[in-house]
Design an enzyme around this catalytic site. Structure first.
Site, PDB file in Angstrom:
ATOM      1  N   GLY A  47      -3.572  11.671  11.402  1.00 10.23           N
ATOM      2  CA  GLY A  47      -2.838  10.695  12.193  1.00 10.23           C
ATOM      3  C   GLY A  47      -1.999   9.805  11.291  1.00 10.23           C
ATOM      4  CB  CYS A  48      -1.455   6.164  11.327  1.00 10.68           C
ATOM      5  SG  CYS A  48      -0.749   4.864  10.302  1.00 10.68           S
ATOM      6  CG  PHE A  49       1.847   8.804   6.707  1.00  9.97           C
ATOM      7  CD1 PHE A  49       2.317   7.572   7.116  1.00  9.97           C
ATOM      8  CD2 PHE A  49       2.773   9.831   6.538  1.00  9.97           C
ATOM      9  CE1 PHE A  49       3.663   7.349   7.337  1.00  9.97           C
ATOM     10  CE2 PHE A  49       4.128   9.621   6.757  1.00  9.97           C
ATOM     11  CZ  PHE A  49       4.578   8.375   7.166  1.00  9.97           C
ATOM     12  CD1 TRP A  50       2.282   3.948   6.746  1.00  4.54           C
ATOM     13  CD2 TRP A  50       1.963   2.650   8.549  1.00  4.54           C
ATOM     14  NE1 TRP A  50       3.506   3.702   7.304  1.00  4.54           N
ATOM     15  CE2 TRP A  50       3.345   2.909   8.405  1.00  4.54           C
ATOM     16  CE3 TRP A  50       1.512   1.873   9.600  1.00  4.54           C
ATOM     17  CZ2 TRP A  50       4.294   2.394   9.299  1.00  4.54           C
ATOM     18  CZ3 TRP A  50       2.442   1.351  10.482  1.00  4.54           C
ATOM     19  CH2 TRP A  50       3.821   1.608  10.335  1.00  4.54           C
ATOM     20  CB  CYS A  51      -4.811   4.607   8.940  1.00  6.26           C
ATOM     21  SG  CYS A  51      -4.072   3.404  10.082  1.00  6.26           S
TER      22      CYS A  51
END
Length: 213
Positions: A47-51
């Site tokens: 999912g969100c690559f920031w996370c």
């Protein structure tokens, strides 16, 4: 697909710029400058690559994390193309690590327990093909480790696992503003992560003991 929770996060961030919801004090920019003699890499899409980047930066033995795109058909894709287009790419993170400190098996296990491997449509509040979860593997050793981690997850959760194990493909680094986003834009990132319900769902799914944080 749009990130509805991100809109919430940005709005809240603008209203509360003085609130240190997610402090960057002491945070480390994981860019590889002086690597050990032997390093290895692994690629995970959660999912969100920031996370995903933020989660892996907590692991002892991880030397560098890079947000990017992989698994698709378009060369040098942009964020807009991946999110709104039909590129086939996943948001992913390339993890460079020291095998003397952490094994691939341990990284695979850690990854699985920091995502929702039962969600076939995306991850948490982010839905769409680019937000699906997958482990991109090179060779039979990595494949066996990835499949083992997912099998264990299925047994623990008692549910069907949707996370795929896919052959490694060209990894395209994302735009610079995505790198270390959780450090550079800590307050906005903190609101986004909370609004998206990522940690709440992880606790519900795995329990505090299983989450591995």
């Amino acid at each position: 697909m749009q990130r509805p929770a991100l809109v919430i996060a940005l709005t809240a961030g603008l209203m509360s710029t003085g609130l240190a919801f997610f402090s960057s004090a002491g945070a480390e920019d994981r860019r590889l400058e002086d690597p050990p003699a032997r390093v290895a890499t692994a690629v995970f899409a959660g999912g969100c690559f920031w996370c995903v980047e933020a989660d892996f930066d907590k692991v002892d033995g991880v030397l560098e994390t890079i947000s990017g795109y992989t698994g698709g058909t378009v060369d040098k894709p942009t964020y807009k193309q991946v999110t709104y287009g039909e590129t086939g790419h996943y948001e992913a993170v390339k993890v460079t690590y020291d095998p003397a400190k952490v094994s691939y098996d341990e990284l695979a296990d850690y990854f699985v327990r920091h995502i929702d491997p039962t969600d076939a449509k995306g991850q948490f509040c982010d839905k769409g093909d680019s937000y699906r979860s997958a482990i991109f593997v090179s060779g039979q050793g990595e494949r066996a480790a990835a499949e083992g981690a997912l099998t264990d997850a299925g047994e623990v959760l008692g549910e069907t696992i949707a996370t795929k194990v896919l052959p490694a493909a060209t990894f395209w680094p994302a735009e610079e503003y995505h790198q270390d986003y959780y450090i550079r834009s800590a307050v906005k990132y903190g609101y986004y992560r909370k609004a998206c319900g990522r940690d709440a769902r992880l606790e519900q799914l795995w329990g505090k003991a299983e989450k591995g944080a």
